[in-house]
Motif scaffolding. Sequence first.
Motif, PDB file in Angstrom:
ATOM      1  N   LEU A   1      35.974  21.513  69.731  1.00 15.85           N
ATOM      2  CA  LEU A   1      35.109  21.874  68.608  1.00 15.85           C
ATOM      3  C   LEU A   1      34.044  22.874  69.059  1.00 15.85           C
ATOM      4  CD1 LEU A   1      33.978  21.589  65.741  1.00 15.85           C
ATOM      5  CD2 LEU A   1      32.764  19.521  66.514  1.00 15.85           C
ATOM      6  N   LEU A   2      33.397  22.592  70.193  1.00 19.45           N
ATOM      7  CA  LEU A   2      32.400  23.527  70.722  1.00 19.45           C
ATOM      8  C   LEU A   2      33.049  24.865  71.090  1.00 19.45           C
ATOM      9  CD1 LEU A   2      30.182  21.167  72.933  1.00 19.45           C
ATOM     10  CD2 LEU A   2      29.536  22.268  70.777  1.00 19.45           C
ATOM     11  N   ASP A   3      34.242  24.802  71.678  1.00 19.25           N
ATOM     12  CA  ASP A   3      34.957  26.046  72.009  1.00 19.25           C
ATOM     13  C   ASP A   3      35.133  26.910  70.760  1.00 19.25           C
ATOM     14  OD1 ASP A   3      35.210  25.414  74.686  1.00 19.25           O
ATOM     15  OD2 ASP A   3      37.258  24.633  74.505  1.00 19.25           O
ATOM     16  N   ARG A   4      35.557  26.282  69.677  1.00 22.02           N
ATOM     17  CA  ARG A   4      35.807  27.051  68.454  1.00 22.02           C
ATOM     18  C   ARG A   4      34.503  27.607  67.880  1.00 22.02           C
ATOM     19  NH1 ARG A   4      38.415  25.287  62.574  1.00 22.02           N
ATOM     20  NH2 ARG A   4      38.418  27.425  61.748  1.00 22.02           N
ATOM     21  N   LEU A   5      33.466  26.776  67.849  1.00 20.87           N
ATOM     22  CA  LEU A   5      32.197  27.226  67.290  1.00 20.87           C
ATOM     23  C   LEU A   5      31.629  28.399  68.081  1.00 20.87           C
ATOM     24  CD1 LEU A   5      30.597  23.756  66.447  1.00 20.87           C
ATOM     25  CD2 LEU A   5      31.144  25.541  64.785  1.00 20.87           C
ATOM     26  N   TYR A   6      31.799  28.366  69.402  1.00 18.90           N
ATOM     27  CA  TYR A   6      31.226  29.426  70.232  1.00 18.90           C
ATOM     28  C   TYR A   6      32.089  30.687  70.274  1.00 18.90           C
ATOM     29  CZ  TYR A   6      27.282  26.736  71.973  1.00 18.90           C
ATOM     30  OH  TYR A   6      26.092  26.053  72.068  1.00 18.90           O
ATOM     31  N   THR A   7      33.348  30.597  69.895  1.00 20.81           N
ATOM     32  CA  THR A   7      34.222  31.773  69.969  1.00 20.81           C
ATOM     33  C   THR A   7      34.564  32.356  68.606  1.00 20.81           C
ATOM     34  OG1 THR A   7      36.186  30.343  70.047  1.00 20.81           O
ATOM     35  CG2 THR A   7      35.252  31.063  72.156  1.00 20.81           C
ATOM     36  N   ASP A   8      34.456  31.547  67.556  1.00 17.06           N
ATOM     37  CA  ASP A   8      34.790  31.998  66.204  1.00 17.06           C
ATOM     38  C   ASP A   8      33.488  32.195  65.424  1.00 17.06           C
ATOM     39  OD1 ASP A   8      35.617  32.345  63.581  1.00 17.06           O
ATOM     40  OD2 ASP A   8      37.241  30.885  63.724  1.00 17.06           O
ATOM     41  N   THR A   9      32.983  33.412  65.414  1.00 16.69           N
ATOM     42  CA  THR A   9      31.685  33.693  64.797  1.00 16.69           C
ATOM     43  C   THR A   9      31.679  33.382  63.309  1.00 16.69           C
ATOM     44  OG1 THR A   9      31.300  35.445  66.407  1.00 16.69           O
ATOM     45  CG2 THR A   9      29.917  35.460  64.457  1.00 16.69           C
ATOM     46  N   VAL A  10      32.760  33.698  62.628  1.00 21.03           N
ATOM     47  CA  VAL A  10      32.836  33.446  61.187  1.00 21.03           C
ATOM     48  C   VAL A  10      32.767  31.942  60.907  1.00 21.03           C
ATOM     49  CG1 VAL A  10      34.288  33.640  59.130  1.00 21.03           C
ATOM     50  CG2 VAL A  10      34.103  35.564  60.725  1.00 21.03           C
TER      51      VAL A  10
ATOM     52  N   THR B   1      29.981  27.425  58.722  1.00 20.70           N
ATOM     53  CA  THR B   1      29.623  26.006  58.868  1.00 20.70           C
ATOM     54  C   THR B   1      28.113  25.834  58.798  1.00 20.70           C
ATOM     55  OG1 THR B   1      31.551  25.716  60.289  1.00 20.70           O
ATOM     56  CG2 THR B   1      29.918  23.964  60.308  1.00 20.70           C
ATOM     57  N   GLY B   2      27.384  26.708  59.475  1.00 21.17           N
ATOM     58  CA  GLY B   2      25.925  26.653  59.433  1.00 21.17           C
ATOM     59  C   GLY B   2      25.382  26.890  58.035  1.00 21.17           C
ATOM     60  N   ARG B   3      25.960  27.861  57.328  1.00 19.72           N
ATOM     61  CA  ARG B   3      25.513  28.138  55.964  1.00 19.72           C
ATOM     62  C   ARG B   3      25.713  26.922  55.062  1.00 19.72           C
ATOM     63  NH1 ARG B   3      27.843  29.037  51.461  1.00 19.72           N
ATOM     64  NH2 ARG B   3      29.922  29.245  52.377  1.00 19.72           N
ATOM     65  N   LYS B   4      26.844  26.252  55.219  1.00 15.94           N
ATOM     66  CA  LYS B   4      27.117  25.067  54.400  1.00 15.94           C
ATOM     67  C   LYS B   4      26.140  23.934  54.702  1.00 15.94           C
ATOM     68  CE  LYS B   4      32.016  26.165  53.816  1.00 15.94           C
ATOM     69  NZ  LYS B   4      33.405  25.888  54.265  1.00 15.94           N
ATOM     70  N   ALA B   5      25.753  23.799  55.968  1.00 17.57           N
ATOM     71  CA  ALA B   5      24.759  22.785  56.331  1.00 17.57           C
ATOM     72  C   ALA B   5      23.418  23.097  55.673  1.00 17.57           C
ATOM     73  CB  ALA B   5      24.605  22.722  57.850  1.00 17.57           C
TER      74      ALA B   5
END
Length: 407
Positions: A369-378, A383-387
């Motif tokens: 999950l962290l790998d994806r968050l740190y490599t997939d900017t979109v 995800t941050g916008r939805k939070a």
Amino acid sequence: MWLYDLAIGLYDIGVHLAAPFSCKPRKMMKGHWVVYDLLRQQLEKDRRYIWFHAASLGEFEQGRPLMEKIRARYPDYGILLTFFSPSGYEVRKNYRGADIVCYLPFDKPRNVKKFLDLVNPCMAFFIKYEFWKNYLDELHRRHIPVYSISSIFRRGQIFFKWYGGTYRNVLRDFDYLFVQNDLSKRFLSKIGVNKVMVVGDTRFDRVLQIRSEAKDLPLVEAFKGNRPTLVAGSSWQPDEDLFIDYFNRHPEMKLIIAPHVIDENHLVEIVGKLKRPYVRYTRADERNVLKADCLIIDCFGLLSSIYRYGEIAYIGGGFGVGIHNTLEAAVYGIPVIFGPKYQKFQEAVQLIEAQGAFSIKSGAELYPLLDRLYTDTVFLQETGRKAGDYVTGHAGATDKIMGIINF
């Protein structure tokens, strides 16, 4: 009734017996010994007082937006704030938003009458799960309006059991229950409690206020630089085992840890797990903070401002009794991660449903999950916008309550 009074009496005895050997009960007892003298000294004759009661710090934060709005709009009223727990009182005993801050004496009939004779509040607000039978019964008998703020009800609570008749009657003492969700209203309706309004949770208003008042922290800003940063708030040992292991193997990222417990033993334990340079916040300066990859926050009061320096937040407690405050992080529009024990926290459930948060059970779930968050900017940004949208979309409970109360 007699069983309730017996339980309160036994609890009182237990606190007295524990006081010589434990700091928390000792602080509670000292506070109880002086509460009536404190009230006699600080209560202003002929002034009308609005009484707020919070169990501890979290409940205080829920009541705070309403307290401060009343104070701003109706400055002639005095504000009395009481706590049950030392963890709330000791942190907020000097809170300037209230005229008087003290402990609430144990819910025994004699204490209740003595307390209410002294204070004679014109109205009272009990926050979330505070349902002290003798206080509520006596307030009702004296025709003093009393309200429940940000309360939430679940099927398993005693009010909805076949043997919960005495406790169901307590709920009828409230002039209004301002609940967080429709399900709570439905549960209450089934037991004949209908003075209920769904307004949501005042914590959303509070975290938006905190965000607007966030402190500038130059040392934290210098530490972060332009590196991706994970902020771990209110962490416990099982949480730290996971995200520190990930951090040790990813030199491209930085880590800020604000542990829930900041005693020296725990700090030493954290340091022992780190394999990259670190610095403690209270020992940081403009030079050594630039050489560190991990910043350990070894003091209180900064976490809500620190979240804005991270791209991702990890909230601790999910491998223990339950997660800590997720909204303080989500309000900054960043993804939130926490452990598996979150089901009792409506905002955490809803954050996951809104796709602004993730629950993990192990490193095998956290690391990809962290790998994806740190490599997939979109993905990170969406995800941050939805939070963030979830938090702003649920604000407004305080104004709804103010629209119902008669001052």
